[in-house]
Write an enzyme that holds these catalytic residues in place. Structure first.
Site, PDB file in Angstrom:
ATOM      1  N   LEU A 132      13.063  55.702  -9.188  1.00  0.00           N
ATOM      2  CA  LEU A 132      13.933  55.253  -7.495  1.00  0.00           C
ATOM      3  C   LEU A 132      13.315  53.903  -7.466  1.00  0.00           C
ATOM      4  CD1 LEU A 132      16.440  56.387  -5.378  1.00  0.00           C
ATOM      5  CD2 LEU A 132      14.625  55.251  -4.144  1.00  0.00           C
TER       6      LEU A 132
ATOM      7  N   ASN B  98      13.371  51.262  -3.727  1.00  0.00           N
ATOM      8  CA  ASN B  98      14.509  51.162  -3.284  1.00  0.00           C
ATOM      9  C   ASN B  98      14.026  49.693  -2.403  1.00  0.00           C
ATOM     10  OD1 ASN B  98      12.658  53.252  -1.811  1.00  0.00           O
ATOM     11  ND2 ASN B  98      13.320  52.724   0.146  1.00  0.00           N
ATOM     12  N   ASP B  99      13.289  49.433  -1.596  1.00  0.00           N
ATOM     13  CA  ASP B  99      12.567  48.416  -0.601  1.00  0.00           C
ATOM     14  C   ASP B  99      12.171  47.471  -1.555  1.00  0.00           C
ATOM     15  OD1 ASP B  99      13.912  49.939   1.644  1.00  0.00           O
ATOM     16  OD2 ASP B  99      12.716  50.071   3.094  1.00  0.00           O
TER      17      ASP B  99
ATOM     18  N   GLN C 179       9.180  49.498  -2.993  1.00  0.00           N
ATOM     19  CA  GLN C 179       9.294  51.134  -3.141  1.00  0.00           C
ATOM     20  C   GLN C 179       9.380  51.758  -4.547  1.00  0.00           C
ATOM     21  OE1 GLN C 179       8.710  53.163   0.277  1.00  0.00           O
ATOM     22  NE2 GLN C 179       7.510  51.690  -0.311  1.00  0.00           N
TER      23      GLN C 179
ATOM     24  N   PHE D  79       5.428  53.683   2.942  1.00  0.00           N
ATOM     25  CA  PHE D  79       6.015  52.698   3.145  1.00  0.00           C
ATOM     26  C   PHE D  79       6.474  51.464   3.153  1.00  0.00           C
ATOM     27  CE2 PHE D  79       9.174  56.742   5.345  1.00  0.00           C
ATOM     28  CZ  PHE D  79       8.746  57.611   3.810  1.00  0.00           C
ATOM     29  N   SER D  80       7.609  51.204   3.680  1.00  0.00           N
ATOM     30  CA  SER D  80       7.522  49.623   3.250  1.00  0.00           C
ATOM     31  C   SER D  80       7.116  48.970   4.583  1.00  0.00           C
ATOM     32  CB  SER D  80       9.096  49.019   3.740  1.00  0.00           C
ATOM     33  OG  SER D  80       9.999  49.414   3.033  1.00  0.00           O
TER      34      SER D  80
ATOM     35  N   ARG E 213       8.142  51.528  11.739  1.00  0.00           N
ATOM     36  CA  ARG E 213       7.167  51.410   9.935  1.00  0.00           C
ATOM     37  C   ARG E 213       7.918  50.319  10.482  1.00  0.00           C
ATOM     38  NH1 ARG E 213      10.872  55.762  10.212  1.00  0.00           N
ATOM     39  NH2 ARG E 213      13.353  55.405   9.226  1.00  0.00           N
ATOM     40  N   ASP E 214       7.577  49.986   9.049  1.00  0.00           N
ATOM     41  CA  ASP E 214       7.781  48.630   7.793  1.00  0.00           C
ATOM     42  C   ASP E 214       7.335  47.416   8.883  1.00  0.00           C
ATOM     43  OD1 ASP E 214       9.436  50.387   6.564  1.00  0.00           O
ATOM     44  OD2 ASP E 214      11.066  50.517   7.729  1.00  0.00           O
TER      45      ASP E 214
END
Ligand code: FRU
Length: 546
Positions: A105, A107-108, A124, A167-168, A228-229
């Protein structure tokens, strides 16, 4: 007892799936169960989501550097494991020029930047299934934003501060040093309490990112663990870090820290209150200047839509940003960036020629069940889009570099009769009148309908006659012009519709039969310019095909 001795009680470093260091404990998740250690440091065994974790007292003499060195050992093992997942699986849904994960998978997009003479783009990735778990960062590089080369798995969830997901975040380029800011996500105990830190990893000469650990630990007042991010940028003498955050009253906001050296960060406050009740969490912020106006881009979650067709609470968009003399920020005039189904977590980057270029995740949180997931991969990135702001309007266009993919170009008259393009990867330009409908990906019982509804003056995107499994099948956007100019990029399992020179965009994944290669127009003939697109040199941006 040293940490090495504890590791050997856990079956050796090869048997270690995760390491956590909450408070005065050391928790080790093992891949295969081991005998309960007979050592005074051992406290108990716990089960967390079906996995075994051994809880020890944290060795008193464990230093930060020693723990980081262990992280490197685990990272090497995790990167080695992921190597077997880098060859793209064959799939009829595989886009020919959009970036998709070889397996697992995506994602970002993350850390999108021009650095050391090359475009760098991370994303990600969870390699081991189509689920949102233990995120890694993949690094791709490109000279032209079209041909991408898979470089490596750049970050893995190997450290005690990011063991449940790297994480992002965004990157900053300083000379030949690349600073990569990201959120470390961990879950502690059987109740899986979330712990969040903001971290940095630095790449020098050889390009390998080396984790430096958390630069912000602990939460600002009135904020939950949902923070986050990081987006980091410079204003005057100060570096700013903007984070997506959730207040303890469950309001989405932007949290801001500043720094003079990218290492020590001071909390400055929460911003965006003027937008009021605007979702329970804001994710993935970006900030940039466009045509003399500052903008904040972010993804508010939990806003209800007026349209009965729009049931997903994951929004995207940008607001005008006004910086004050002190460290303050005011937001206004939020507008959506994309009116389709699958668009989230966009990031931008400034190209050497000054263009602001955007790329987003063509997918949404919580939606993984799609036909491609049956084959072992999920999601893709959008095309790269140039952003402009002129006469009060933000516009998005496919970047001009995409023209290098044009294989054939022809003028066609689209009518009610099916026009077979023979392929599902094309760039189509035409103008619709109100009352007309354009059918794409048509044939074999499928079609994607783009309808200019004369009664409501809305352009409607209807994917109800495709294999898409998501709940929502209709999106609409209000248009106030007499004619509707469209530029449509299609790529096997996706469509991106640029409306009225990029004033609005609608993006969707489109799953149809391979035989659905026709198009037609209902309600009057239309002249169109049709370009078929070929795959770039490294179509899956993957080592195996580069
Ligand atoms: C957005 C997001 C980010 C987070 C990342 C984890 O899609 O939820 O907020 O950092 O995905 O993969």
């Amino acid at each position: 007892m040293s940490i090495q001795q504890i590791f050997s009680l856990c079956g050796g470093v090869q048997n270690i799936a995760r390491v956590l260091l909450p408070d005065d404990k050391l928790i080790i998740e093992v891949k295969h169960d081991v005998e309960e250690p007979n050592a005074p440091e051992f406290i108990k065994t716990i089960e967390v989501q079906g996995e075994t974790q051994l809880v020890f007292r944290r060795p008193a003499d464990l230093t930060f550097d020693e723990a980081l060195a262990l992280d490197q050992t685990l990272a090497a093992l995790q990167k080695h494991r992921a190597k077997a997942y880098q060859t793209p699986i064959e799939s009829e849904w595989r886009p020919s020029w959009h970036i998709s994960p070889p397996i697992g998978l995506l994602n970002d997009p993350n850390g999108f930047i021009y650095h050391n003479g090359q475009y760098h783009l991370f994303y990600q990735w969870y390699p081991y299934g189509c689920e949102h778990k233990d995120k890694h960062w993949v690094l791709l590089t490109s000279d032209d934003l079209v041909n991408w080369t898979w470089q490596r798995v750049a970050l893995t969830p190997s450290a005690w501060f990011d063991s449940h997901g790297v994480f992002s975040g965004h990157s900053v380029s300083q000379g030949d040093t690349l600073y990569t800011f990201y959120t470390g996500n961990t879950r502690i105990g059987p109740q899986r309490d979330r712990h969040t830190t903001q971290c940095v990893a630095i790449a020098k000469g050889d390009g390998e990112l080396v984790k430096q650990g958390p630069i912000i630990e602990g939460l600002p007042p009135g904020v939950t663990e949902h923070i986050r991010d990081p987006k980091v940028f410079k204003r005057g003498e100060l570096w700013w870090m903007v984070l997506g955050a959730q207040t303890t009253e469950l309001q989405g906001r932007l949290a801001v820290y500043t720094s003079r050296d990218l290492k020590h960060w001071d909390y400055q406050g929460l911003f965006g209150q003027e937008l009021g009740d605007f979702g329970y969490m804001w994710e993935c912020p970006d900030m940039f200047e466009l045509g003399g106006q500052d903008f904040a881009m972010f993804c508010p979650q939990g806003i209800e839509f007026e349209s009965p067709y729009h049931t997903i609470g994951h929004h995207n968009g940008l607001a005008k940003a006004q910086f004050g003399d002190e460290i303050t920020l005011e937001l206004s005039d939020f507008q959506a960036l994309d009116y389709g189904f699958d668009f989230y977590a966009p990031q931008t980057m400034q190209a050497p020629d000054g263009r602001r270029i955007l790329c987003a995740w063509m997918g949404l949180p919580d939606e993984v069940d799609q036909p491609s997931s049956d084959e072992g991969w999920a999601h893709q990135l959008t095309c790269f889009r140039q952003l402009d702001y002129r006469d009060g309007v933000v516009r998005q266009y496919p970047i001009r570099e995409l023209e290098s993919l044009i294989e054939t170009q022809q003028s066609v008259v689209l009518t009610e009769a099916l026009h077979d393009v023979g392929v599902q990867s094309f760039d189509l330009s035409l103008t619709l009148e109100w009352g007309q409908s354009l059918n794409l990906f048509e044939g074999d019982g499928h079609q994607l309908v783009i309808k200019a509804n004369a009664e409501t003056h809305q352009l409607i995107l209807d994917r109800s006659e495709t294999l898409n499994r998501a709940a929502d099948v209709i999106r609409e956007v209000d248009i106030d012009t007499d004619l509707i100019e469209l530029r449509i990029l299609a790529d096997t399992s996706s469509v991106e519709i640029f409306i009225n020179q990029g004033q609005y965009v609608m993006t969707s994944r489109v799953f149809t039969s391979k035989q659905s290669t026709c198009m037609s127009v209902l309600g009057g003939d239309v002249n169109a310019c049709l370009k078929t697109l070929k795959a770039p040199k490294a179509p899956f941006a993957n080592e195996a095909t580069a």
